[in-house]
Each structure stands twice: as C-alpha cells, then as structure tokens.
Write a protein that holds these residues in place. Structure first.
Motif, PDB file in Angstrom:
ATOM      1  N   UNK A  97       0.970  -1.144   0.001  1.00  0.00           N
ATOM      2  CA  UNK A  97       0.004  -0.053  -0.040  1.00  0.00           C
ATOM      3  C   UNK A  97       0.998   1.216  -0.075  1.00  0.00           C
ATOM      4  N   UNK A  98       1.034   1.826  -0.961  1.00  0.00           N
ATOM      5  CA  UNK A  98       1.637   3.387  -1.205  1.00  0.00           C
ATOM      6  C   UNK A  98       0.738   4.339  -0.708  1.00  0.00           C
ATOM      7  N   UNK A  99       1.001   4.925   0.439  1.00  0.00           N
ATOM      8  CA  UNK A  99       0.462   5.996   1.099  1.00  0.00           C
ATOM      9  C   UNK A  99       0.790   7.201   0.345  1.00  0.00           C
ATOM     10  N   UNK A 100       0.392   7.448  -0.708  1.00  0.00           N
ATOM     11  CA  UNK A 100       0.863   8.665  -1.726  1.00  0.00           C
ATOM     12  C   UNK A 100       0.038   9.758  -1.469  1.00  0.00           C
ATOM     13  N   UNK A 101      -1.285   9.494  -0.963  1.00  0.00           N
ATOM     14  CA  UNK A 101      -2.209  10.678  -0.688  1.00  0.00           C
ATOM     15  C   UNK A 101      -2.239  11.697  -1.841  1.00  0.00           C
ATOM     16  N   UNK A 102      -2.624  11.158  -3.112  1.00  0.00           N
ATOM     17  CA  UNK A 102      -2.531  12.252  -4.285  1.00  0.00           C
ATOM     18  C   UNK A 102      -3.702  13.224  -3.902  1.00  0.00           C
ATOM     19  N   UNK A 103      -3.608  14.218  -4.434  1.00  0.00           N
ATOM     20  CA  UNK A 103      -4.524  15.528  -4.223  1.00  0.00           C
ATOM     21  C   UNK A 103      -4.400  16.427  -5.348  1.00  0.00           C
ATOM     22  N   UNK A 104      -4.491  16.032  -6.533  1.00  0.00           N
ATOM     23  CA  UNK A 104      -4.460  17.240  -7.566  1.00  0.00           C
ATOM     24  C   UNK A 104      -5.539  16.646  -8.753  1.00  0.00           C
ATOM     25  N   UNK A 105      -5.650  17.413  -9.641  1.00  0.00           N
ATOM     26  CA  UNK A 105      -6.579  17.331 -10.798  1.00  0.00           C
ATOM     27  C   UNK A 105      -6.247  15.669 -11.567  1.00  0.00           C
TER      28      UNK A 105
END
Length: 275
Positions: A97-105
């Motif tokens: 589980x890569x905890x990248x927390x994407x937050x963009x368009x």
C-alpha cells in the motif's frame, strides 16, 4: 480521537465471505490473505533508507497482511528497491500500500501514479487519494489503476488532532466512493465505519493504532487494536513506530508485530462472535 460506532452489517461477516462477494481483484485478494494469515495488521514503513525499509519488511512479513510505504521519503531510491519489495510481497503473502495521498486534478495524478521515477502503479497494489479535488481525481487514477487490477482508498478521516476531514467532508467522500463503484474505490482511510448508513461493504483501514491509547508530540492520536476493530468496526489496523521502533533484534521486532497481529485478530474474532 475517541469514537465508537455500532458495527456495520458487513463487519459481522468473515473476511473470506466478504472476499467472495467483492468486485475488485485486489480487495478480494487482501481479504482472502487476511483470512489465510489470520492477520489484519498493516505495518507502516516510515524510514528514509531503502535497506532499512527492506529489513523492517523482512522482520515483520510473517505477521502482516500489508505493508505501507511512503516512497517519496526514500533518500536512496532506485527501482531495485520496489522490485525487491514486490518480491518479498509475493514470497511472504502480503500486499503493498503506497500511502501517496494524491491530491490534484485528474490529469496530474494520472501522471504521478504512472510515471516519473517511482512508477507507483507498477508495484503498489493499493494507493490512496484525498477527495478534496473532486471526482476527477478518482477518474484520473482509475485510468491508470483499473486496467492493472489495482485498488484505491479515499481519505475520509484522519487520525491527527485538529484535521479538517470531518462532518460533511467525510460524507461527501463516502458518496464519491459509491459513485465511482467498488470495482475501483474499495474503501477508506478512516477512524470508524464512515459508510454506516449503507450496506456497501467498503474496507476501512485505520492509522493511529497502539497497544496503549495515547498521543505524540506532533498531534498523532492512538487507539488500541480492540477500540479500532471491535468498537469501531474497522478492518485493518495500521501500525508503524510502535513495532519497528522498539529496542532489539529481528526476533524482537517480529514478536512485537505478532502482539499487534494477535490483538487485532482477537478483536475481529470477538466482533464476529458478538454479532
């Protein structure tokens, strides 16, 4: 954060039964291996050197269903690191589980997920995203992850003091997941059963877990495995420093991981009996 939610109907079903009904291949695989290994423990690997991270994984692998990475903190990253991590996952029967927390368009996150030096989609079975940008983030990541049979989690709640993922924000995150479908969005990072007004059977992964409930100097708040799994109906406990930060050799670290695995599993079994 203290929170107790009455168990949601899917939490009364064994992991193996839930696996049979799940439409996402990665979620199905996770639930089956949790049942097989008798583990709902995810260890968060929050160190900055690749060999240190791999050594922690080797030590805890027999006790875990999943390891959680933060690939962008690795100071000496090379593709050899993720290749070895993937090999260990296959050998020891756990997911990454890569905890990248994407937050963009959507377009940007699709590139962040598929490209660059890390190429997260190639090796990480599960990743996550903030719902803040709107449903485009789910669509963008899905264009990359769905063809690879990957899975996405949304951050519906957080374990740090004063965070803003509460109330209507959380409710909208749940609705976004429902709209996307469980064949891609398989669940949430949350403190409890945020989907308690439906029968969706989303997975809930919960950070901030310790054998003793307490906090740290940076606002992290800890609850015990029993509070998380039995009281709040969550599925996977996420533990980091509480396991690999102890004094001792490889056997001591595995023994600590085993304590968490046993506590989390006992809480799960008691939840099934209580139902």
């Amino acid at each position: 954060m203290s929170r107790t939610i009455a168990p949601h109907p899917p939490t009364t079903k064994p992991y193996a039964v839930r696996a049979d009904a799940h439409p996402n291949p990665t979620a199905k695989r996770l639930l089956k291996l949790m049942d097989r290994k008798k583990s709902n423990l995810c260890v968060s690997i929050d160190v900055t050197k690749c060999e240190d991270a791999l050594e922690i994984v080797r030590r805890v692998a027999p006790a875990v269903c999943m390891v959680k990475t933060h690939i962008d903190i690795m100071e000496d990253f090379t593709p050899a690191f993720t290749a070895e991590l993937a090999r260990l996952a296959d050998e020891h029967d756990f997911l990454i589980f890569e905890d990248r927390k994407f937050a963009d368009i959507g377009n940007t996150v699709a590139l962040q997920y598929s490209s660059g030096v890390h190429r997260i989609a190639e090796w990480s079975h599960i990743t996550n995203a903030h719902p803040l940008p709107g449903p485009g983030i789910v669509t963008g990541l899905g264009k990359v992850g769905k063809p690879l049979d990957r899975a996405l989690l949304l951050l519906a709640e957080m374990s740090s003091a004063g965070n803003l993922a509460v109330g209507d924000y959380t409710r909208q995150a749940v609705q976004m997941a429902r709209d996307a479908g469980r064949d891609w969005v398989v669940g949430f990072i949350a403190m409890g059963r945020v989907d308690s007004d439906g029968d969706d059977d989303f997975l809930v992964l919960t950070p901030g877990v310790g054998l003793v409930a307490k906090g740290d100097a940076l606002g992290q708040q800890y609850r015990t495995p029993r509070q998380v799994v039995y009281d709040s109906g969550c599925d996977v406990i996420i533990v980091g420093r509480g396991i690999y930060g102890i004094e001792g050799d490889a056997a001591a670290v595995l023994a600590e991981a085993e304590k968490y695995r046993a506590e989390g599993w006992k809480a799960y079994e008691d939840r099934l009996i209580q139902a």
